[in-house]
Write an enzyme that holds these catalytic residues in place. Structure first.
Site, PDB file in Angstrom:
ATOM      1  N   GLU A  88      -4.761  -8.670  -0.671  1.00 20.20           N
ATOM      2  CA  GLU A  88      -5.587  -8.445   0.527  1.00 20.20           C
ATOM      3  C   GLU A  88      -7.033  -8.308   0.065  1.00 20.20           C
ATOM      4  OE1 GLU A  88      -4.390  -5.424   3.357  1.00 20.20           O
ATOM      5  OE2 GLU A  88      -2.276  -5.885   2.993  1.00 20.20           O
ATOM      6  N   GLU A 124       0.832  -1.211   0.000  1.00 16.03           N
ATOM      7  CA  GLU A 124       0.000   0.000   0.000  1.00 16.03           C
ATOM      8  C   GLU A 124       0.863   1.257   0.000  1.00 16.03           C
ATOM      9  OE1 GLU A 124      -3.241  -0.248   2.868  1.00 16.03           O
ATOM     10  OE2 GLU A 124      -4.140  -1.904   1.764  1.00 16.03           O
TER      11      GLU A 124
HETATM   12  O1  AHR Z   1      -5.216  -6.256   6.668  1.00 19.36           O
HETATM   13  C1  AHR Z   1      -5.185  -5.123   7.476  1.00 19.36           C
HETATM   14  C2  AHR Z   1      -4.537  -3.936   6.796  1.00 19.36           C
HETATM   15  O2  AHR Z   1      -5.306  -3.522   5.714  1.00 19.36           O
HETATM   16  C3  AHR Z   1      -3.176  -4.156   6.190  1.00 19.36           C
HETATM   17  O3  AHR Z   1      -2.157  -4.045   7.110  1.00 19.36           O
HETATM   18  C4  AHR Z   1      -3.082  -3.064   5.183  1.00 19.36           C
HETATM   19  O4  AHR Z   1      -2.239  -3.386   4.100  1.00 19.36           O
HETATM   20  C5  AHR Z   1      -4.514  -2.830   4.770  1.00 19.36           C
HETATM   21  O5  AHR Z   1      -4.854  -1.513   4.767  1.00 19.36           O
END
Ligand code: AHR
Length: 495
Positions: free
Chosen positions: A297, A173
């Site tokens: 994710e 991110e």
């Molecule tokens: O999964 C939780 C968080 O969500 C992670 O650390 C981040 O990459 C995302 O914003």
């Protein structure tokens, strides 16, 4: 009767097993307690990895785990987590609850964990607050077989042979917690980091994964692929599903029918994003150089359970989560020509987890059971499938297809996974097989009330049950009745 067609004469290719990948961050009780325990915890373990959790994860054949974050990755300095435990730095986990991180779970422990599971490791490097040298050293530490400063350091810490870690993330991110960069700035950073991410063994080349966009930020994908596409193997994007909006995520277990559909409606944005990102990356692929798409994710994100640390992201997991997992996994299977890996967030005790723990107790979630049902898709040949379905609900924000499907074949077996999204109605299906004939069919499903979930006191409330499926005598079709809000898997033995 809902008509489905499964046509084995058309395929988009192999469903990469890494689509069923997991994510374990130093966040809340995911790594510590969820996976890794200390002697004084009194929980049975092998070299720190709790036996009950490992055995459950082995059962669903987890192919790959992403670690150490997430946002944590861009604050993590890997050298803090090697060497004698008493001498490891104690730091503050500034992203997640401000708790103390004693670094007792570091590179060696992660590789021990992956080794016990028999899965691949995907390590996210620190681009946000780390240096090029640090990430370059980490790869050398893990992958160099001969004599070198980092290989020697690894040996002095007790591991003679390199681990040959293949998957390396260039930050996480980068548009947010990984450095608040613009796409243009990140593309330059990605090129710089990639330059020094070396291969130490030609028979084990590394695979470089660029930090991707926040959901539907297509400018990000286009810019990074245009400028740095020749120096990466894949680009990611993240897409969480919340009930309303980021500021109003909704509750995991307390929701009404409208919220059930609202959440499911929203999760279909995954399909649009996968298709749009895929279209962009294809423009930058060169002969001999693919760029793959990874969703490293995804999953549901609700308000934390009452009384728990807000920084720990602990939430329960209901039949609604199972339905959502089934929808997304069907989407990924059906786009296996570009999507090569996904990592649901997260493996234990965080967000849409497979497993919840409380001290020595452990419970499997409805989402876990969906991963169990879908196992057969891993490394199988995707085959075309189609469902002639109607759309449920009048209100646009609640509209969803009644059914979704994906199918694959492997070792003389056809696996057809069907999600019935209807909260109120069973669905009768007739599945026509084209290009293949069946000799027998079995069906299993995850279902229950939309808000049903497993607790430590009632761990079997939601599990896997049989669904009756009837094969026609000619072997070219079968019928079944799907329970309301259910995820079903039909295995057809090919004649
Ligand atoms: O999964 C939780 C968080 O969500 C992670 O650390 C981040 O990459 C995302 O914003």
């Amino acid at each position: 009767m809902n008509q489905l067609i499964v046509n084995t004469r058309r395929s988009k290719g192999t469903i990469n097993k890494n689509i069923y990948g997991q994510f374990a961050e130093h966040l809340g009780r995911c790594v510590y307690e969820g996976v890794f325990v200390r002697e004084e915890d009194g929980i049975p373990h092998v070299n720190g990895m709790r036996k009950d959790v490992m055995s459950a994860l082995k059962h669903i054949r987890v192919p790959l785990v992403r670690w150490p974050g997430g946002c944590f990755a861009d604050t993590y300095h890997w050298k803090d987590g090697i060497g004698p435990k008493a001498q490891r730095s104690t730091i503050v986990n500034t992203n997640w609850g401000g708790v103390t991180e004693d670094n007792s779970f570091g590179t060696h422990e992660f590789m021990e964990f992956a080794g016990q599971l028999g899965c691949d490791a995907y390590i996210s490097g620190n681009v946000g607050s780390g240096t090029v040298q640090e990430l370059s050293d980490w790869i050398e530490y893990c992958n160099m077989g001969g004599v070198s400063p980092m290989a020697n350091l690894r040996r002095s810490n007790g591991h003679e042979e390199p681990w040959h870690v293949r998957y390396w993330g260039i930050g996480n991110e980068a548009w947010g917690c990984g450095g608040n960069m613009s796409a243009e700035y990140y593309a330059d950073e990605a090129k710089k980091f990639s330059t020094y991410m070396r291969n130490y063994d030609p028979s084990h080349p590394i695979y470089k994964i660029a930090s991707g966009s926040n959901g539907a930020d297509y400018h990000w994908t286009k810019t990074v692929c245009e400028r740095a596409g020749h120096m990466i193997d894949a680009i990611t994007f993240h897409n969480y599903t919340v009930t309303y909006e980021w500021e109003k995520k909704g509750r995991a277990t307390q929701f009404n029918t409208e919220e059930y559909y609202r959440l499911l409606h929203r999760t279909f944005s995954m399909e649009e994003m996968v298709e749009n990102h895929s279209r962009i990356i294809r423009q930058y692929q060169k002969p001999g150089h693919r760029i793959d798409l990874i969703v490293d994710e995804w999953g549901t994100w609700f308000d934390v359970e009452e009384g728990t640390n807000p920084g720990f992201l602990y939430q329960q997991n209901t039949v609604r989560d199972a339905v959502l997992a089934g929808i997304n996994l069907n989407i990924f299977n059906n786009h296996c020509d570009t999507v090569v890996m996904t990592n649901i967030a997260q493996m234990v005790n965080v967000l849409q987890a497979m497993i919840l723990t409380e001290g020595e107790k452990m419970v499997l979630t409805p989402t876990y059971h969906v991963y169990d049902l879908f196992q057969g898709h891993m490394d199988a040949r995707q085959v075309e499938s189609y469902v002639a379905t109607d759309i449920l609900n009048e209100e646009e924000e609640l509209q969803v297809p009644r059914l979704t499907v994906s199918a694959s074949e492997k070792d003389g077996k056809l696996l057809v996974t069907v999600v019935n999204l209807s909260e109120g109605e069973e669905a009768e299906i007739a599945v026509q097989l084209s290009g293949v004939k069946g000799s027998s069919v079995t069906g299993r499903c995850v279902t229950g009330g939309m808000g049903d979930y497993n607790t430590f006191d009632a761990p079997q409330t939601v599990g896997i049950t049989e669904v009756k499926a009837t094969l026609y005598p000619d072997g070219y079709s079968f019928t079944a009745k799907l329970p309301k809000n259910s995820v079903s898997a039909f295995e057809v033995a090919e004649a």
